[in-house]
Design a protein around this motif. Structure first.
Motif, PDB file in Angstrom:
ATOM      1  N   ALA A 242      24.035 -62.384 -10.488  1.00  0.00           N
ATOM      2  CA  ALA A 242      24.228 -61.705 -11.773  1.00  0.00           C
ATOM      3  C   ALA A 242      24.877 -60.335 -11.601  1.00  0.00           C
ATOM      4  O   ALA A 242      25.229 -59.695 -12.600  1.00  0.00           O
ATOM      5  N   ASP A 243      25.024 -59.907 -10.342  1.00  0.00           N
ATOM      6  CA  ASP A 243      25.562 -58.569 -10.065  1.00  0.00           C
ATOM      7  C   ASP A 243      24.786 -57.519 -10.862  1.00  0.00           C
ATOM      8  O   ASP A 243      25.355 -56.618 -11.480  1.00  0.00           O
ATOM      9  N   TYR A 244      23.464 -57.666 -10.831  1.00  0.00           N
ATOM     10  CA  TYR A 244      22.587 -56.861 -11.692  1.00  0.00           C
ATOM     11  C   TYR A 244      22.425 -55.436 -11.185  1.00  0.00           C
ATOM     12  O   TYR A 244      22.250 -54.509 -11.960  1.00  0.00           O
ATOM     13  N   MET A 245      22.441 -55.248  -9.881  1.00  0.00           N
ATOM     14  CA  MET A 245      22.290 -53.907  -9.328  1.00  0.00           C
ATOM     15  C   MET A 245      23.062 -53.794  -8.019  1.00  0.00           C
ATOM     16  O   MET A 245      23.410 -54.808  -7.401  1.00  0.00           O
ATOM     17  N   ALA A 246      23.320 -52.565  -7.618  1.00  0.00           N
ATOM     18  CA  ALA A 246      24.078 -52.324  -6.395  1.00  0.00           C
ATOM     19  C   ALA A 246      23.309 -52.814  -5.174  1.00  0.00           C
ATOM     20  O   ALA A 246      22.069 -52.832  -5.172  1.00  0.00           O
ATOM     21  N   LEU A 247      24.038 -53.200  -4.139  1.00  0.00           N
ATOM     22  CA  LEU A 247      23.403 -53.705  -2.921  1.00  0.00           C
ATOM     23  C   LEU A 247      22.448 -52.690  -2.304  1.00  0.00           C
ATOM     24  O   LEU A 247      21.442 -53.058  -1.704  1.00  0.00           O
ATOM     25  N   ASP A 248      22.775 -51.399  -2.453  1.00  0.00           N
ATOM     26  CA  ASP A 248      21.939 -50.375  -1.831  1.00  0.00           C
ATOM     27  C   ASP A 248      20.888 -49.812  -2.787  1.00  0.00           C
ATOM     28  O   ASP A 248      20.271 -48.791  -2.493  1.00  0.00           O
ATOM     29  N   ASP A 249      20.661 -50.476  -3.911  1.00  0.00           N
ATOM     30  CA  ASP A 249      19.627 -50.026  -4.840  1.00  0.00           C
ATOM     31  C   ASP A 249      18.256 -50.069  -4.169  1.00  0.00           C
ATOM     32  O   ASP A 249      17.920 -51.024  -3.461  1.00  0.00           O
ATOM     33  N   SER A 250      17.458 -49.033  -4.406  1.00  0.00           N
ATOM     34  CA  SER A 250      16.170 -48.917  -3.711  1.00  0.00           C
ATOM     35  C   SER A 250      15.192 -50.024  -4.103  1.00  0.00           C
ATOM     36  O   SER A 250      14.375 -50.458  -3.289  1.00  0.00           O
ATOM     37  N   ILE A 251      15.262 -50.494  -5.346  1.00  0.00           N
ATOM     38  CA  ILE A 251      14.358 -51.567  -5.780  1.00  0.00           C
ATOM     39  C   ILE A 251      14.718 -52.874  -5.081  1.00  0.00           C
ATOM     40  O   ILE A 251      13.846 -53.611  -4.620  1.00  0.00           O
ATOM     41  N   LEU A 252      16.014 -53.143  -4.992  1.00  0.00           N
ATOM     42  CA  LEU A 252      16.470 -54.358  -4.305  1.00  0.00           C
ATOM     43  C   LEU A 252      16.119 -54.292  -2.817  1.00  0.00           C
ATOM     44  O   LEU A 252      15.706 -55.294  -2.211  1.00  0.00           O
ATOM     45  N   GLU A 253      16.264 -53.116  -2.238  1.00  0.00           N
ATOM     46  CA  GLU A 253      15.891 -52.923  -0.842  1.00  0.00           C
ATOM     47  C   GLU A 253      14.406 -53.189  -0.626  1.00  0.00           C
ATOM     48  O   GLU A 253      13.994 -53.820   0.347  1.00  0.00           O
ATOM     49  N   ARG A 254      13.599 -52.727  -1.557  1.00  0.00           N
ATOM     50  CA  ARG A 254      12.157 -52.949  -1.469  1.00  0.00           C
ATOM     51  C   ARG A 254      11.828 -54.438  -1.486  1.00  0.00           C
ATOM     52  O   ARG A 254      10.963 -54.912  -0.753  1.00  0.00           O
ATOM     53  N   MET A 255      12.529 -55.178  -2.318  1.00  0.00           N
ATOM     54  CA  MET A 255      12.299 -56.618  -2.382  1.00  0.00           C
ATOM     55  C   MET A 255      12.616 -57.277  -1.041  1.00  0.00           C
ATOM     56  O   MET A 255      11.875 -58.155  -0.579  1.00  0.00           O
ATOM     57  N   ARG A 256      13.718 -56.881  -0.428  1.00  0.00           N
ATOM     58  CA  ARG A 256      14.075 -57.466   0.873  1.00  0.00           C
ATOM     59  C   ARG A 256      12.996 -57.178   1.916  1.00  0.00           C
ATOM     60  O   ARG A 256      12.639 -58.049   2.720  1.00  0.00           O
ATOM     61  N   ILE A 257      12.499 -55.940   1.913  1.00  0.00           N
ATOM     62  CA  ILE A 257      11.486 -55.577   2.900  1.00  0.00           C
ATOM     63  C   ILE A 257      10.178 -56.308   2.633  1.00  0.00           C
ATOM     64  O   ILE A 257       9.503 -56.768   3.564  1.00  0.00           O
ATOM     65  N   ASP A 258       9.814 -56.427   1.360  1.00  0.00           N
ATOM     66  CA  ASP A 258       8.614 -57.195   1.024  1.00  0.00           C
ATOM     67  C   ASP A 258       8.717 -58.629   1.553  1.00  0.00           C
ATOM     68  O   ASP A 258       7.781 -59.165   2.154  1.00  0.00           O
ATOM     69  N   LEU A 259       9.862 -59.245   1.307  1.00  0.00           N
ATOM     70  CA  LEU A 259      10.077 -60.619   1.764  1.00  0.00           C
ATOM     71  C   LEU A 259      10.089 -60.689   3.285  1.00  0.00           C
ATOM     72  O   LEU A 259       9.490 -61.601   3.886  1.00  0.00           O
ATOM     73  N   ALA A 260      10.742 -59.735   3.938  1.00  0.00           N
ATOM     74  CA  ALA A 260      10.778 -59.718   5.402  1.00  0.00           C
ATOM     75  C   ALA A 260       9.372 -59.616   5.977  1.00  0.00           C
ATOM     76  O   ALA A 260       9.029 -60.313   6.949  1.00  0.00           O
ATOM     77  N   GLU A 261       8.558 -58.772   5.375  1.00  0.00           N
ATOM     78  CA  GLU A 261       7.204 -58.604   5.883  1.00  0.00           C
ATOM     79  C   GLU A 261       6.383 -59.874   5.702  1.00  0.00           C
ATOM     80  O   GLU A 261       5.632 -60.285   6.587  1.00  0.00           O
ATOM     81  N   LEU A 262       6.547 -60.500   4.552  1.00  0.00           N
ATOM     82  CA  LEU A 262       5.834 -61.743   4.290  1.00  0.00           C
ATOM     83  C   LEU A 262       6.255 -62.841   5.270  1.00  0.00           C
ATOM     84  O   LEU A 262       5.420 -63.616   5.756  1.00  0.00           O
ATOM     85  N   LEU A 263       7.536 -62.903   5.574  1.00  0.00           N
ATOM     86  CA  LEU A 263       8.024 -63.888   6.545  1.00  0.00           C
ATOM     87  C   LEU A 263       7.411 -63.647   7.927  1.00  0.00           C
ATOM     88  O   LEU A 263       7.062 -64.596   8.633  1.00  0.00           O
ATOM     89  N   HIS A 264       7.238 -62.383   8.313  1.00  0.00           N
ATOM     90  CA  HIS A 264       6.571 -62.089   9.585  1.00  0.00           C
ATOM     91  C   HIS A 264       5.115 -62.540   9.549  1.00  0.00           C
ATOM     92  O   HIS A 264       4.596 -63.080  10.539  1.00  0.00           O
TER      93      HIS A 264
END
Length: 579
Positions: free
Chosen positions: A360-382
């Motif tokens: 949807a191109d909803y937010m920039a790649l470096d948006d802090s909220i989007l970054e938080r989601m990636r880290i949340d998912l990364a942690e869960l995968l670990h």
């Protein structure tokens, strides 16, 4: 074993919660806790962290994320609108400089509102353009003007509303000290105003929000109660005008441990909005999120799940399944699934959410909220043993930060430490060491040598070197961390306790005096008792070490009392595990 990852923007040094590290059983994974979700089925927890800094923090406006996942940009926007107390028919309008205005009282309230709105808009624009000093000058000029008016005997709604806007301006800048000072002045004015003054409702709602942000909950409650009583008399107990102050009050009640009352207030808000705007109104998202987050905090994640699913349904109906806001709602549901123990379902929802937002191109790649989601998912995968997939996401975070902010930007330190933590979990300590040395070099270029933010990559590096049997360098780093943290936080602080605990493990292998190690452990115990309580698991683990060294040094009387206390705690936690 849970993996502890970091988030930024950084927290201030005053907002630190530390968890001690046992080097003999795990790497340094738990340092600055700001968020935790329990995976009930797997008996492990996700810990999201931030690095406290001083210099770096100046570039950020801190935001508080909900405990069940960050509210999406759309929800946050709605929440800011509702909690501000503005409406399309009763809005604070601010001018560039109220002091320079030539408007007369006969121009009416609307013109005064416009002037105020323009002032606030100008301050926001200056902040956005990074002209912080100009914004401060503008606010100060208006404050000097209104102070003259007050000193001359004018203490009406005009002075109150102007002080309110100035305080909001300083809040936007992040100058909480000035906010507190101006609120005290404002309080002196509004306490003598009649409840039927125009604009007073909005002023009081702003005051409640700002007092809450400053942690002055009693004062916040007082102004919220006043405005709620006024609005109930004017519009009735079911009026939508009550939503803003009721939401503010509910948040405070949840923060001060009065969850039952807070839940009742949230339900009242939901009932008001359902009656006035319909069961599918987007305005319901804010109270539904607040209530859901509170229920998770109270250990009622199952009850919260239906609330977040309702939010998802509202966004699906309003925007469709391919809109970025729907993706953000999916993220919130993923957090709840995690809290109820459905890790695999949470992972799938996270991946779907990220894909929807990207498409949807909803937010920039470096948006802090989007970054938080990636880290949340990364942690869960670990957590579920899929570390390689988690590392790919962490590497993506690092690459995005380097692309948009530069390779040696302090923001990359968070991701370097996260990657190092991941490699440590997979026993690749050599790669972890490389990443941590890089992160430490970046921090040393960015802040003063004695800045407390340096100690976080430094202590991580000390632990990694310990695991690589490089004990001498590990000890030197741990001692430096201890020195900096004692100066920054005080000798009885949690960050100091963490450094001491680390130092004990290193010096044990270096063959240091058992009597010296025992004294260090007693200091750790004292800190843990103060911060975690006398019956905490942290205290139990440290007691075990102390009993060991008391036995080694032949201090039998002291060992007996400690051993007795340790046995009681062991029995307590054994019984808890059985249940």
């Amino acid at each position: 074993m849970a993996v502890s990852l970091l988030h930024h923007p950084p927290l201030s040094n005053q907002r630190i919660t530390q968890v001690f590290v046992d080097l003999n059983s795990r790497s340094l994974q738990r340092s600055i806790t700001c968020f935790s979700i329990c995976l009930q089925k797997q008996k492990c927890s996700i810990k999201l962290y931030m690095i406290p800094t001083t210099t770096v923090a100046q570039h950020w406006m801190l935001k508080t994320f909900a405990s069940a996942g960050s509210l999406n940009a759309e929800v946050e926007c709605q929440e800011n609108h509702i909690s501000s107390g503005f409406s399309t028919s009763n809005d604070f309008r601010r001018s560039k400089t109220v002091a320079d205005s030539s408007s007369k009282p006969s121009d009416g309230v609307d013109d005064f509102e416009r002037q105020l709105q323009e002032l606030f808009d100008e301050v926001k624009m200056m902040i956005k353009m990074e002209n912080k000093n100009d914004a401060v000058d503008l606010l100060q000029a208006n404050y000097e003007f209104v102070k003259e008016q007050i000193n001359a005997g004018s203490r009406g709604i005009e002075e109150a509303a102007t002080l309110d806007i100035i305080a909001l301006g300083y809040m936007a800048i992040g100058d909480l000290k000035s906010v507190g000072f101006i609120l005290n002045k404002l309080d002196e004015v509004v306490e003598n105003l009649k409840d039927d003054e125009p604009l007073l409702d909005s002023v009081l709602i702003h005051m409640g929000s700002m007092y809450s942000a400053l942690g002055k909950f009693e004062k916040s409650m007082h102004v919220y109660q006043r405005v709620i009583a006024t609005l109930e008399r004017k519009h009735g107990k079911g009026s939508a005008f009550l939503v803003s102050p009721l939401l503010g009050m509910a948040k405070i009640l949840g923060s001060i441990g009065k969850a039952t009352t807070a839940i009742e207030v949230y339900h009242r808000v939901i009932g008001i909005l359902e009656s006035s705007r319909g069961a599918e109104s987007k305005d319901l998202v804010v109270p539904l999120s607040g209530l859901g987050n509170l229920l998770i905090k109270e250990g009622r994640a199952t009850d919260a799940e239906s609330l977040f699913n309702r939010i998802l349904s509202i966004y699906k109906e309003s925007y469709g399944e391919y809109d970025g806001r729907f993706g953000m709602a999916l993220c919130s549901v993923a957090h709840v699934k995690c809290a109820t123990g459905n890790a695999e379902e949470a992972i799938n929802l996270y991946r779907k959410a990220l894909q929807v937002i990207k498409d949807a191109d909803y937010m920039a790649l470096d948006d802090s909220i989007l970054e938080r989601m990636r880290i949340d998912l990364a942690e869960l995968l670990h957590v579920v043993g899929r570390g390689n997939e988690g590392r790919e996401l962490l590497e993506e975070c690092l690459l995005i930060t380097e692309k948009y902010k530069g390779k040696d930007h302090p923001s990359s330190v968070t991701h370097l430490i996260n990657l190092a933590t991941s490699y440590s979990q997979s026993k690749n300590y050599v790669e972890a060491e490389r990443l941590l040395r890089t992160s430490l070099e970046i921090m040393m270029k960015s802040v003063r040598p004695d800045d407390s933010s340096i100690t976080f990559p430094m202590l991580h590096l000390a632990v990694t070197l310990y695991r690589l049997n490089q004990d001498e360098e590990a000890e030197q780093l741990a001692l430096e961390v201890l020195r900096i943290r004692e100066k920054a936080f005080g000798k009885d602080s949690l960050p100091v306790g963490e450094a001491l605990d680390c130092l004990v493990s290193i010096q044990t292998r270096l063959g240091k005096s058992e009597a010296e190690l025992l004294e260090l452990l007693k200091q750790v115990l004292k800190i843990q008792e103060k911060e975690f309580g006398y019956e905490s698991e942290e205290v139990m683990r440290t007691l075990k070490k102390i009993v060991f060294y008391l036995d080694k040094t032949g201090r039998k009387d002291e060992k007996f009392s400690m051993q007795k206390r340790l046995s009681v705690l062991r029995m307590k936690y054994k019984q808890m595990m059985q249940y």
